[in-house]
Design a protein around this motif. Structure first.
Motif, PDB file in Angstrom:
ATOM      1  N   ARG A 170       0.825  -1.206   0.000  1.00 30.52           N
ATOM      2  CA  ARG A 170       0.000   0.000   0.000  1.00 30.52           C
ATOM      3  C   ARG A 170       0.860   1.258   0.000  1.00 30.52           C
ATOM      4  N   LEU A 171       1.982   1.194   0.711  1.00 29.91           N
ATOM      5  CA  LEU A 171       2.842   2.376   0.809  1.00 29.91           C
ATOM      6  C   LEU A 171       3.703   2.572  -0.439  1.00 29.91           C
ATOM      7  N   SER A 172       3.597   1.663  -1.395  1.00 28.96           N
ATOM      8  CA  SER A 172       4.311   1.901  -2.645  1.00 28.96           C
ATOM      9  C   SER A 172       3.342   2.223  -3.782  1.00 28.96           C
ATOM     10  N   VAL A 173       2.042   2.153  -3.494  1.00 29.22           N
ATOM     11  CA  VAL A 173       1.038   2.476  -4.511  1.00 29.22           C
ATOM     12  C   VAL A 173       0.286   3.728  -4.073  1.00 29.22           C
ATOM     13  N   VAL A 174       0.382   4.788  -4.867  1.00 22.99           N
ATOM     14  CA  VAL A 174      -0.262   6.032  -4.454  1.00 22.99           C
ATOM     15  C   VAL A 174      -1.551   6.295  -5.249  1.00 22.99           C
ATOM     16  N   ARG A 175      -1.987   5.305  -6.006  1.00 21.24           N
ATOM     17  CA  ARG A 175      -3.184   5.503  -6.822  1.00 21.24           C
ATOM     18  C   ARG A 175      -4.458   5.554  -5.969  1.00 21.24           C
ATOM     19  N   PRO A 179      -8.355  -3.728  10.898  1.00 26.42           N
ATOM     20  CA  PRO A 179      -7.890  -2.343  10.963  1.00 26.42           C
ATOM     21  C   PRO A 179      -6.871  -2.093  12.066  1.00 26.42           C
ATOM     22  N   PHE A 180      -6.998  -2.806  13.185  1.00 29.43           N
ATOM     23  CA  PHE A 180      -6.085  -2.561  14.313  1.00 29.43           C
ATOM     24  C   PHE A 180      -4.667  -2.990  13.946  1.00 29.43           C
ATOM     25  N   MET A 181      -4.547  -4.141  13.325  1.00 27.65           N
ATOM     26  CA  MET A 181      -3.223  -4.621  12.920  1.00 27.65           C
ATOM     27  C   MET A 181      -2.693  -3.746  11.777  1.00 27.65           C
ATOM     28  N   TYR A 182      -3.516  -3.552  10.767  1.00 28.04           N
ATOM     29  CA  TYR A 182      -3.058  -2.894   9.545  1.00 28.04           C
ATOM     30  C   TYR A 182      -2.648  -1.449   9.794  1.00 28.04           C
ATOM     31  N   GLN A 183      -3.518  -0.690  10.454  1.00 24.36           N
ATOM     32  CA  GLN A 183      -3.233   0.737  10.685  1.00 24.36           C
ATOM     33  C   GLN A 183      -1.968   0.922  11.514  1.00 24.36           C
ATOM     34  N   THR A 184      -1.833   0.093  12.566  1.00 24.19           N
ATOM     35  CA  THR A 184      -0.674   0.251  13.444  1.00 24.19           C
ATOM     36  C   THR A 184       0.617  -0.080  12.702  1.00 24.19           C
ATOM     37  N   LEU A 185       0.567  -1.159  11.913  1.00 23.28           N
ATOM     38  CA  LEU A 185       1.760  -1.538  11.137  1.00 23.28           C
ATOM     39  C   LEU A 185       2.091  -0.471  10.099  1.00 23.28           C
ATOM     40  N   LYS A 186       1.052   0.039   9.447  1.00 18.70           N
ATOM     41  CA  LYS A 186       1.285   1.027   8.394  1.00 18.70           C
ATOM     42  C   LYS A 186       1.912   2.292   8.982  1.00 18.70           C
TER      43      LYS A 186
END
Lengths: 221, 240
Positions: free
Chosen positions: A32-37, A101-108
């Protein structure tokens, strides 16, 4: 008397949820952090929905999609011999959806906090994306991974709404501690309810305390 | 083995405050240490990032030694990890969790390469020291050793002296010049201070000159830039 089995189910559920989400969300956040679309943002927002949706809505769609009467539920049962409604695998899947969301947001957030120059240095030192991911990105977000794991584990332990709708409170299989508490109250067994509630409260606080104490000790000026 | 560098590219950076078009061309001979100067915001650092492959030009060509790193005509873009261009960032960007040895060994193919590079910068004694316990000058030498240990074709240094104290700077400029000479690598040094580059006795190109070379390349062959005599000597030494 409160039983131990619901706690065992809760712990198993939280463990499976945390492990599955950790393995899935690390590469997902990196991608996700490499795709800005914009379409990636739309996909992300859909996956984040369970943070704000009432558990009943998630439970309802889960039942509609995966009940043995639905085409998808039938197909899964035929292909894998696996029923997802009122079983532990189904409960675990639902728990993953709700806790995502809890895992994903925190990791991101932790990944985003890494100095991009460290990653670029690794690239210019001849290390490709995969090696850089394992040798630079992950080691530099260990505190963030710890936070994400604690938060997800605690949330999965306490999940109630979806667990009740999808799991169906089958004793020893899908009856979690929070469901056991609910049923104790329904049956007016208040001393039993008190024990369940206190145990869940203590455990959750333990997780949150670990989260706070392991976090940054930096003070703002 | 080091390589000669030829580049000519153009890239437009878009931002809310307006577009910025960067055009540059130039050439470095084998083993040459070359300075690159320009005001802040003139795109010096971007030139290094484009050469390293961290940014992709809109059009042009980059060649190093016998490799083509970028060619808009032939549709070639070699990613940074396959270029072997050692980039040393202004703030060094050492891996904070690793010790000096861990940093230098990271990109090296063998312990031997890492040991040689660490010896070259004279920090063998500090190899167990953690990266965030080093002084500014030590960090810079570790960052240099880390790049050199990976056996790059060229070395790209971004403002190597600007993060250091005024008093230390002249000594370190001498040290760095000697070190680069010993490393025998084609090197491009970006600095906004001409005095630092002069102290290191390397030929200097301004970003304006590089950009006019883009617009108006000499009719015979590739654009040529001034080459320091020392670099020619070194080139001979490398070939012989």
């Amino acid at each position: 008397m409160p039983e131990l089995a619901p706690f065992r189910v809760s712990a198993q559920l939280a463990l499976v949820t945390t492990l599955v989400l950790l393995v899935a969300c690390l590469p997902l956040a990196r991608w996700r952090l490499s795709v800005v679309r914009p379409w990636a943002g739309l996909l992300e927002s859909f996956l984040m929905l369970t943070m704000v949706l009432p558990p009943t809505v998630v439970g309802f769609y889960f039942i509609s999609l995966f009940s043995p009467g639905s085409p998808i539920g039938r197909a899964i049962e035929r292909a894998f011999g696996l029923r997802l409604l009122f079983t532990f695998p189904g409960l675990a899947l639902a728990s993953c959806v709700v806790c995502f969301p809890f895992m994903y947001q925190t990791l991101k957030a932790a990944m985003l906090a890494i100095d991009p120059r460290l990653i670029e240095s690794s690239y210019t030192l001849g290390k490709g994306r995969r090696e850089t991911f394992f040798r630079v990105v992950i080691p530099h977000m260990v505190p963030g991974i710890l936070s994400a794991v604690l938060l997800t584990f605690a949330h999965a332990m306490g999940e109630f709404g979806v667990a009740l709708m999808v799991g169906g409170s089958v004793a020893g299989k899908t009856r979690t501690a929070s469901i056991a508490l609910y049923e104790s109250v329904e049956a007016m067994r208040y001393s039993e309810a008190r024990a369940y509630a206190l145990a869940i409260l203590a455990f959750s606080w333990l997780c949150m305390a670990a989260l706070s104490l392991s976090g940054s000790r930096r003070a703002l000026p | 083995m080091s390589g000669a560098l030829y580049y000519r590219f153009e890239k437009t950076f878009r931002s809310r405050t307006g577009d910025f078009r960067l055009r540059a061309a130039g050439e470095l001979t084998l083993g040459e240490v070359h300075g690159f100067t320009g005001g802040s915001g003139s795109g010096k650092t971007s030139v290094l990032r484009l050469l390293a492959g961290l940014e992709r030009p809109d059009s042009g060509e980059i060649r190093c030694g016998s490799d083509c790193w970028y060619s808009s005509e032939r549709g070639i873009f070699v990613p940074p990890w396959k270029r072997r261009a050692g980039l040393v960032f202004q703030d060094y960007a050492l891996f904070p969790g690793r010790d000096v040895w861990g940093n230098v060994r990271y990109g090296a193919r063998s312990d031997e390469d890492a040991r040689t590079a660490l010896g070259l910068v004279g920090l063998t004694a500090l190899s167990r020291r953690r990266a965030n316990e080093l002084s500014g000058g030590q960090k810079q030498r570790v960052a240099l050793a880390r790049s050199i240990a990976a056996k790059p074709l060229i070395l790209l240094l971004d403002e190597p002296l600007s993060a250091l104290d005024e008093g230390l700077r002249d000594n370190l400029a001498d040290d760095l010049a000697a070190l680069l000479e010993a490393a025998r690598l084609t090197t491009l040094i970006v600095s906004h201070r001409k005095s630092d580059l002069a102290r290191m006795r390397c030929a200097v190109t301004s970003i304006e000159a590089a950009s006019s070379l883009y617009d108006d390349p000499p009719s015979h062959g590739h654009p040529r830039l001034a080459v320091a005599p020392r670099a020619v000597e070194l080139q001979r030494a490398l070939i012989l």
